[in-house]
Design a protein around this motif. Structure first.
Motif, PDB file in Angstrom:
ATOM      1  N   GLY A 144     -19.809 -18.454 -96.887  1.00 46.43           N
ATOM      2  CA  GLY A 144     -19.916 -19.749 -96.235  1.00 46.43           C
ATOM      3  C   GLY A 144     -19.568 -19.713 -94.761  1.00 46.43           C
ATOM      4  N   LEU A 145     -19.664 -18.544 -94.141  1.00 44.62           N
ATOM      5  CA  LEU A 145     -19.328 -18.380 -92.734  1.00 44.62           C
ATOM      6  C   LEU A 145     -20.581 -18.133 -91.908  1.00 44.62           C
ATOM      7  CD1 LEU A 145     -16.255 -15.992 -93.173  1.00 44.62           C
ATOM      8  CD2 LEU A 145     -16.185 -18.462 -92.762  1.00 44.62           C
ATOM      9  N   ARG A 146     -20.463 -18.425 -90.623  1.00 38.66           N
ATOM     10  CA  ARG A 146     -21.550 -18.164 -89.678  1.00 38.66           C
ATOM     11  C   ARG A 146     -21.014 -17.274 -88.566  1.00 38.66           C
ATOM     12  NH1 ARG A 146     -25.835 -21.668 -89.633  1.00 38.66           N
ATOM     13  NH2 ARG A 146     -26.022 -21.580 -87.362  1.00 38.66           N
ATOM     14  N   VAL A 147     -21.788 -16.294 -88.165  1.00 37.27           N
ATOM     15  CA  VAL A 147     -21.389 -15.393 -87.093  1.00 37.27           C
ATOM     16  C   VAL A 147     -21.781 -16.011 -85.751  1.00 37.27           C
ATOM     17  CG1 VAL A 147     -21.759 -13.127 -86.056  1.00 37.27           C
ATOM     18  CG2 VAL A 147     -21.559 -13.349 -88.542  1.00 37.27           C
ATOM     19  N   GLU A 148     -20.812 -16.090 -84.846  1.00 41.16           N
ATOM     20  CA  GLU A 148     -21.055 -16.646 -83.520  1.00 41.16           C
ATOM     21  C   GLU A 148     -21.277 -15.570 -82.473  1.00 41.16           C
ATOM     22  OE1 GLU A 148     -21.310 -19.793 -82.727  1.00 41.16           O
ATOM     23  OE2 GLU A 148     -20.782 -20.664 -84.658  1.00 41.16           O
ATOM     24  N   GLN A 149     -20.657 -14.394 -82.654  1.00 46.57           N
ATOM     25  CA  GLN A 149     -20.746 -13.349 -81.651  1.00 46.57           C
ATOM     26  C   GLN A 149     -20.458 -12.009 -82.303  1.00 46.57           C
ATOM     27  OE1 GLN A 149     -18.012 -13.863 -78.397  1.00 46.57           O
ATOM     28  NE2 GLN A 149     -19.107 -12.482 -77.034  1.00 46.57           N
ATOM     29  N   MET A 150     -21.094 -10.948 -81.797  1.00 52.88           N
ATOM     30  CA  MET A 150     -20.834  -9.599 -82.262  1.00 52.88           C
ATOM     31  C   MET A 150     -20.567  -8.705 -81.067  1.00 52.88           C
ATOM     32  SD  MET A 150     -23.614  -9.183 -85.363  1.00 52.88           S
ATOM     33  CE  MET A 150     -22.646  -7.988 -86.287  1.00 52.88           C
ATOM     34  N   SER A 151     -19.791  -7.639 -81.291  1.00 53.07           N
ATOM     35  CA  SER A 151     -19.425  -6.737 -80.212  1.00 53.07           C
ATOM     36  C   SER A 151     -19.365  -5.318 -80.753  1.00 53.07           C
ATOM     37  CB  SER A 151     -18.068  -7.147 -79.633  1.00 53.07           C
ATOM     38  OG  SER A 151     -17.657  -6.254 -78.618  1.00 53.07           O
ATOM     39  N   PHE A 152     -19.772  -4.344 -79.924  1.00 54.94           N
ATOM     40  CA  PHE A 152     -19.855  -2.962 -80.380  1.00 54.94           C
ATOM     41  C   PHE A 152     -19.216  -2.003 -79.384  1.00 54.94           C
ATOM     42  CE2 PHE A 152     -22.684  -3.774 -83.883  1.00 54.94           C
ATOM     43  CZ  PHE A 152     -23.319  -4.953 -83.521  1.00 54.94           C
ATOM     44  N   GLY A 153     -18.386  -1.096 -79.908  1.00 49.47           N
ATOM     45  CA  GLY A 153     -17.831  -0.017 -79.116  1.00 49.47           C
ATOM     46  C   GLY A 153     -18.514   1.281 -79.503  1.00 49.47           C
ATOM     47  N   ALA A 154     -17.891   2.412 -79.155  1.00 47.18           N
ATOM     48  CA  ALA A 154     -18.497   3.702 -79.465  1.00 47.18           C
ATOM     49  C   ALA A 154     -18.450   3.998 -80.956  1.00 47.18           C
ATOM     50  CB  ALA A 154     -17.796   4.805 -78.684  1.00 47.18           C
ATOM     51  N   ALA A 155     -17.370   3.600 -81.636  1.00 52.26           N
ATOM     52  CA  ALA A 155     -17.234   3.894 -83.064  1.00 52.26           C
ATOM     53  C   ALA A 155     -16.644   2.724 -83.835  1.00 52.26           C
ATOM     54  CB  ALA A 155     -16.365   5.136 -83.261  1.00 52.26           C
ATOM     55  N   HIS A 156     -16.714   1.530 -83.273  1.00 48.11           N
ATOM     56  CA  HIS A 156     -16.250   0.337 -83.972  1.00 48.11           C
ATOM     57  C   HIS A 156     -17.169  -0.831 -83.637  1.00 48.11           C
ATOM     58  CE1 HIS A 156     -14.424  -0.588 -80.012  1.00 48.11           C
ATOM     59  NE2 HIS A 156     -14.563  -1.838 -80.388  1.00 48.11           N
ATOM     60  N   ALA A 157     -17.118  -1.846 -84.472  1.00 51.15           N
ATOM     61  CA  ALA A 157     -17.888  -3.064 -84.239  1.00 51.15           C
ATOM     62  C   ALA A 157     -17.043  -4.254 -84.691  1.00 51.15           C
ATOM     63  CB  ALA A 157     -19.210  -3.027 -84.998  1.00 51.15           C
ATOM     64  N   GLU A 202     -21.063 -12.669 -72.029  1.00 51.86           N
ATOM     65  CA  GLU A 202     -21.732 -11.722 -72.887  1.00 51.86           C
ATOM     66  C   GLU A 202     -21.919 -10.421 -72.126  1.00 51.86           C
ATOM     67  OE1 GLU A 202     -24.448 -14.915 -75.280  1.00 51.86           O
ATOM     68  OE2 GLU A 202     -25.009 -14.236 -73.306  1.00 51.86           O
ATOM     69  N   GLY A 203     -21.163  -9.386 -72.515  1.00 53.40           N
ATOM     70  CA  GLY A 203     -21.267  -8.123 -71.840  1.00 53.40           C
ATOM     71  C   GLY A 203     -22.088  -7.138 -72.577  1.00 53.40           C
ATOM     72  N   GLY A 204     -22.205  -5.946 -71.922  1.00 56.24           N
ATOM     73  CA  GLY A 204     -22.989  -4.918 -72.576  1.00 56.24           C
ATOM     74  C   GLY A 204     -22.462  -4.483 -73.892  1.00 56.24           C
ATOM     75  N   ARG A 205     -21.189  -4.748 -74.135  1.00 56.45           N
ATOM     76  CA  ARG A 205     -20.605  -4.377 -75.419  1.00 56.45           C
ATOM     77  C   ARG A 205     -20.459  -5.570 -76.338  1.00 56.45           C
ATOM     78  NH1 ARG A 205     -20.793   1.050 -76.260  1.00 56.45           N
ATOM     79  NH2 ARG A 205     -20.137   2.139 -74.420  1.00 56.45           N
ATOM     80  N   GLY A 206     -20.812  -6.724 -75.856  1.00 56.21           N
ATOM     81  CA  GLY A 206     -20.667  -7.904 -76.690  1.00 56.21           C
ATOM     82  C   GLY A 206     -21.995  -8.468 -77.058  1.00 56.21           C
ATOM     83  N   GLY A 207     -22.128  -9.034 -78.259  1.00 62.48           N
ATOM     84  CA  GLY A 207     -23.395  -9.590 -78.678  1.00 62.48           C
ATOM     85  C   GLY A 207     -23.276 -11.032 -79.044  1.00 62.48           C
ATOM     86  N   GLY A 208     -23.656 -11.932 -78.154  1.00 62.22           N
ATOM     87  CA  GLY A 208     -23.700 -13.335 -78.512  1.00 62.22           C
ATOM     88  C   GLY A 208     -24.852 -13.560 -79.468  1.00 62.22           C
ATOM     89  N   VAL A 209     -24.671 -14.399 -80.430  1.00 63.58           N
ATOM     90  CA  VAL A 209     -25.735 -14.647 -81.393  1.00 63.58           C
ATOM     91  C   VAL A 209     -26.055 -16.127 -81.431  1.00 63.58           C
ATOM     92  CG1 VAL A 209     -25.263 -12.625 -82.771  1.00 63.58           C
ATOM     93  CG2 VAL A 209     -24.021 -14.697 -83.232  1.00 63.58           C
ATOM     94  N   ALA A 210     -26.860 -16.510 -82.388  1.00 66.39           N
ATOM     95  CA  ALA A 210     -27.383 -17.867 -82.388  1.00 66.39           C
ATOM     96  C   ALA A 210     -26.297 -18.916 -82.524  1.00 66.39           C
ATOM     97  CB  ALA A 210     -28.373 -18.028 -83.517  1.00 66.39           C
ATOM     98  N   GLY A 211     -26.586 -20.087 -81.977  1.00 61.81           N
ATOM     99  CA  GLY A 211     -25.698 -21.216 -82.166  1.00 61.81           C
ATOM    100  C   GLY A 211     -25.965 -21.889 -83.495  1.00 61.81           C
ATOM    101  N   ARG A 212     -25.470 -23.111 -83.608  1.00 63.65           N
ATOM    102  CA  ARG A 212     -25.619 -23.808 -84.880  1.00 63.65           C
ATOM    103  C   ARG A 212     -27.003 -24.423 -84.987  1.00 63.65           C
ATOM    104  NH1 ARG A 212     -20.723 -24.253 -82.831  1.00 63.65           N
ATOM    105  NH2 ARG A 212     -18.959 -23.701 -84.120  1.00 63.65           N
TER     106      ARG A 212
END
Length: 362
Positions: free
Chosen positions: A87-100, A352-362
């Motif tokens: 029942g959750l919605r993802v607002e933003q994603m972020s990625f490093g070299a070996a983590h997310a 929103e940086g190169g390592r961050g991933g903004g995703v869709a709004g509501r």
């Protein structure tokens, strides 16, 4: 890339970076009684989280779980239902070299790695902040950063160690609240490259720390004069015009971009691939122009004259080649835009940086 049809455009990954993600929401009539549209999350590339709410148990003929282990790279989009199943919605994603990491709509941060074991890509909910909730996040190669609703900046250092192969140290430790020069500001947004971090304050000022090998801190110091700054030594970027707020930032591996409230854009750092947008795209410029800039430089040229920026994004760098993306509007057509578009132009979006991933709004 993030889909423009959702809400905004931005770039994912840079350097060794990770997975890419896109969200799709079913369109429904906008009524007060209507339930929120279901969200679908698609991921591909590296560091794809487990598709379901939990990792499947190993098969009887595969006790080690090797057959069900997450692959190192997904070449086709994977429909990830981990959050929607709860029942959750993802607002933003972020990625490093070996983590997310992912930020959900309740202010929780989830993290995972690529340890190659069965269920190793299953997201783990990280400890909540001391006060408030998380509002944005970003990653350098090895660390995860988040901003809270109270304006604090938190860091999980060397987060990839928590997802290393083998038994590992267990759940990631609680984050550290960054102090020093950052203690006196209220953060509103954050973005990061491979080793540097940009923090935007609620007052519209910009603070930086981290590596400076390509001048990406933008404090006017050449790389041989300043190798970098610790988080506690964060400095304000003083080369931006006074009295105009910074409303959004973006980072590639070693370059930085800032969008101001008046629609102008400034960039600095690595420009070996013309990613700063301050030179023409001729071969002469590519071979003979300045390879980096240590102070903010306003974007100019016929491609941006008579236009204002609405949003920015950046990514890549090094041998991969860096890039920046600018969403522009013709200033002569502003009167034809909807109120929603105009408010975005003036107020900006989440950083929103190169390592961050903004995703869709509501």
């Amino acid at each position: 890339v993030r889909a423009m049809s959702l809400r905004r455009l931005a770039a994912l990954g840079g350097g060794v970076a990770a997975a890419a993600a896109a969200l799709q929401a079913e369109r429904r009539p906008c009524t007060a009684s209507a339930a929120a549209a279901p969200q679908r999350l698609w991921c591909w590339g590296r560091l794809v989280p487990s598709a379901g709410a939990s990792a499947p148990p190993p098969a009887d003929d595969d006790p080690a779980g090797t057959a069900s282990a997450p692959r190192l790279k997904e070449r086709s989009p994977v429909d990830v239902s981990f959050w929607s199943a709860q029942g959750l919605r993802v607002e933003q994603m972020s990625f490093g070299a070996a983590h997310a990491a992912a930020l959900d709509d309740r202010g929780n941060v989830w993290a995972w790695g690529a340890n190659g074991s069965a269920g190793g890509a299953t997201p783990t909910r990280l400890a909540p902040p001391p006060r408030g909730k998380y509002t944005s996040l970003t990653s350098t190669d090895g660390s995860l950063y988040a901003v809270t609703s109270g304006g604090a900046v938190l860091r999980w250092a060397n987060l990839c160690d928590s997802f290393a192969p083998g038994p590992g140290p267990g759940a990631p430790p609680p984050p550290a609240v960054l102090g020093g020069n950052l203690a006196g500001i209220a953060a509103a947004g954050i973005s990061a490259g491979s080793s540097h971090v940009l923090v935007r304050s609620t007052a519209g000022q910009l603070y930086v720390f981290g590596g400076n090998e390509r001048g990406q801190l933008g404090v006017g110091a050449m790389p041989d004069e300043l190798e970098g700054l610790l988080a506690e030594q964060a400095q304000q970027v003083s080369g931006l015009p006074p009295g105009i707020k910074v409303v959004q930032t973006a980072c590639g591996r070693a370059h930085s971009v800032a969008l101001l409230a008046d629609g102008t854009v400034y960039s600095w750092g690595d420009d070996r691939n013309l990613q700063l947008g301050v030179r023409d795209d001729s071969i002469k410029s590519l071979k003979r122009g300045a390879q980096f800039l240590s102070s903010p430089t306003r974007l100019s040229g016929t491609w941006i004259e008579g236009k204002r920026a609405l949003a920015i994004a950046a990514g890549g760098g090094g041998i991969e080649g860096g890039h920046s993306v600018f969403l522009l509007e013709d200033t002569n057509s502003r009167a034809q835009n909807s109120p929603h578009q105009n408010s975005r132009a003036q107020g900006g979006g989440s950083d929103e940086g190169g390592r961050g991933g903004g995703v869709a709004g509501r």
